[in-house]
Design an enzyme around this catalytic site. Structure first.
Site, PDB file in Angstrom:
ATOM      1  N   PRO A 114      37.565  24.518 112.531  1.00 16.22           N
ATOM      2  CG  PRO A 114      37.826  22.504 113.712  1.00 16.22           C
ATOM      3  CD  PRO A 114      37.373  23.940 113.879  1.00 16.22           C
ATOM      4  CE1 TYR A 145      39.957  26.547  95.216  1.00 14.14           C
ATOM      5  CE2 TYR A 145      39.704  24.293  95.983  1.00 14.14           C
ATOM      6  CZ  TYR A 145      39.252  25.585  95.928  1.00 14.14           C
ATOM      7  OH  TYR A 145      38.109  25.932  96.597  1.00 14.14           O
ATOM      8  CB  CYS A 197      32.452  18.623  76.869  1.00 13.92           C
ATOM      9  SG  CYS A 197      31.828  17.058  76.279  1.00 13.92           S
ATOM     10  CD  GLU A 198      34.584  23.296  80.927  1.00 13.68           C
ATOM     11  OE1 GLU A 198      35.679  23.883  80.913  1.00 13.68           O
ATOM     12  OE2 GLU A 198      33.489  23.869  80.939  1.00 13.68           O
TER      13      GLU A 198
END
Ligand SMILES: *Cc1c(COP(=O)(O)O)cnc(C)c1O
Length: 418
Positions: free
Chosen positions: A276, A318, A343-344
């Site tokens: 886990p 995701y 900067c994205e």
């Protein structure tokens, strides 16, 4: 989330106010609750209390901080590692080598040798040739490597495609129908003690059914291998149990998971290994951040925080959801987009979300950031590497330093011929 609670109008982690950590360590910073790690570690173990022979190997990649590993080592956990670097961490944290499982689809020969020399308890083979090479490396050293063969059961885990690992087109394991032949060819090799099989079908599973289906396929394989005369002493059931990221998420409880495992594996007569990661770490941490600006937007304002995709990559990778909560909420709510300074356009944590009202200078947290958070951090945009804090009761420690952009710059050089 109980270990992060509001008290006198402000968010605390256990006995420490977030405002104090922000003032003393600065932001952004990951904050972990040792009590939360211990609680989940115990719940996972308690869930399996009726399963006769188990070994718990915490998947280090979820949160590899050395202090976190020490907490889990003290809870009796071993480790699942996927690189030489993770192996070094597990050993440095005091985890016994024979409690370490070495997974990973691309273990190099150098890593296999380090594992052999350290006395790693189990190698999870991802392909036949890896078994041949491991056997040779072990035999050359007068050692015997304990190994299991990872099989790909071809089940759809029902999770995000980028964290699904058990479909036949995924890169992991050998096709389950080819496993008997591969097993037969590897089983007799000197230097190798091939003792069973392993699966891991994906992460953030919200439903036990795909796991149960995969276990049933593994049982059929174990029966077939035994019928062919092989001694099957261990089965590694991997990790994958999901956690709640937002209201309405209902992940399996660890009690329900344990009950399913007990039912599905009754009479297998093997040591069962578990790996886990997220289920232990996910809700044990938050990312503490400060609002730099509230920038007017065309539809909703942009709350620009000082944490970014380089600190917490899951939303960009995701489309993951992390709850955003003010550290000192005033009771008012606002509709906003939440974004970082990178900067994205992908450096956006939330769009058109109703959140606590915040203003410039306010503190806030992204919740459920204990797993796959700091471990994925980078220094993109020449930002500092985010630090980590561990709280235990009413004390805390900085368990990973902020690595300044200047320190990273100091490791670069311009060759003299430029
Ligand atoms: C990532 C991984 C795990 C842990 O997965 P979680 O979803 O975090 O429980 C376990 N085993 C292997 C082989 C893995 O790659």
């Amino acid at each position: 989330m109980d270990h992060f609670h509001y008290q006198d109008g402000a968010l605390w982690c256990e006995g420490v106010p977030m405002t104090r950590i922000a003032a003393e360590v600065g932001t952004p910073v990951y904050v972990y609750s040792a009590a939360a790690f211990r609680q989940r570690a115990r719940e996972f173990r308690d869930g399996l209390s009726t399963v006769p022979d188990t070994h718990l190997a915490y998947a280090i990649k979820a949160n590899p901080n050395l202090a976190v590993l020490r907490v889990l080592a003290d809870e009796g956990y071993g480790a699942d590692v996927v690189s030489g670097g993770e192996m070094a961490r597990a050993l440095a944290a005091g985890m016994p080598a024979d409690g370490i499982v070495f997974s990973g689809v691309g273990k190099t020969e150098a890593e296999l040798v380090r594992g052999l020399e350290a006395g790693i308890g189990q190698f999870n083979l991802e392909l036949e040739e890896e078994g041949v090479v491991l056997a040779r490396l072990a035999a050359e050293r007068g050692l015997t490597a304990t190994a299991v063969l990872r099989v790909n059961p071809d089940v759809d885990a029902g999770t995000h495609a980028k964290i699904s690992t058990g479909r036949k087109e995924n890169k992991f394991g050998v096709p389950i129908d080819q496993a008997p032949a591969i097993f037969a060819r590897l089983a007799g090799l000197p230097g190798l003690s091939l003792e069973g099989v392993a699966i891991h079908i994906g992460s953030q599973l919200m439903d036990l059914a795909p796991l149960e289906a995969a276990y049933a396929r593994v049982k059929r394989l174990v029966d077939e291998l035994r019928a062919a005369g092989h001694r099957i002493a261990r089965v590694d059931l991997g990790g994958g149990v999901g956690v709640a990221y937002k209201a309405g998420d209902v992940p399996p409880t660890l009690a329900d998971y344990g009950a399913m495992v007990a039912r599905a594996t009754r009479g297998w007569d093997v040591k069962l290994m578990f790996e886990p990661g997220r289920a232990i770490a996910g809700n044990a941490g938050v990312l503490l951040t400060e609002v730099i600006w509230v920038k007017p937007g065309v539809v909703h304002p942009y709350v620009i925080v000082d944490a970014a995709m380089n600190d917490l990559a899951r939303p960009a990778l995701y489309d993951a959801w992390h709850d955003f909560a003010a550290v000192t909420p005033d009771g008012e709510r606002m509709m906003a987009n939440i974004a970082g300074p990178v900067c994205e356009t992908g450096d956006t944590f939330a769009m058109a979300r109703e959140v606590d009202r915040v203003a410039k200078g306010d503190l806030a947290v992204f919740r459920t950031a204990g797993a796959y958070g700091a471990t994925m951090a980078s220094t993109y945009n020449s930002r500092a590497l985010v630090p980590e804090v561990l709280v235990d009761g009413d004390r805390y420690a900085v368990v990973a330093d902020r690595i300044a952009a200047e320190t990273i710059l100091a490791a670069e050089r311009v060759p003299e011929w430029l």
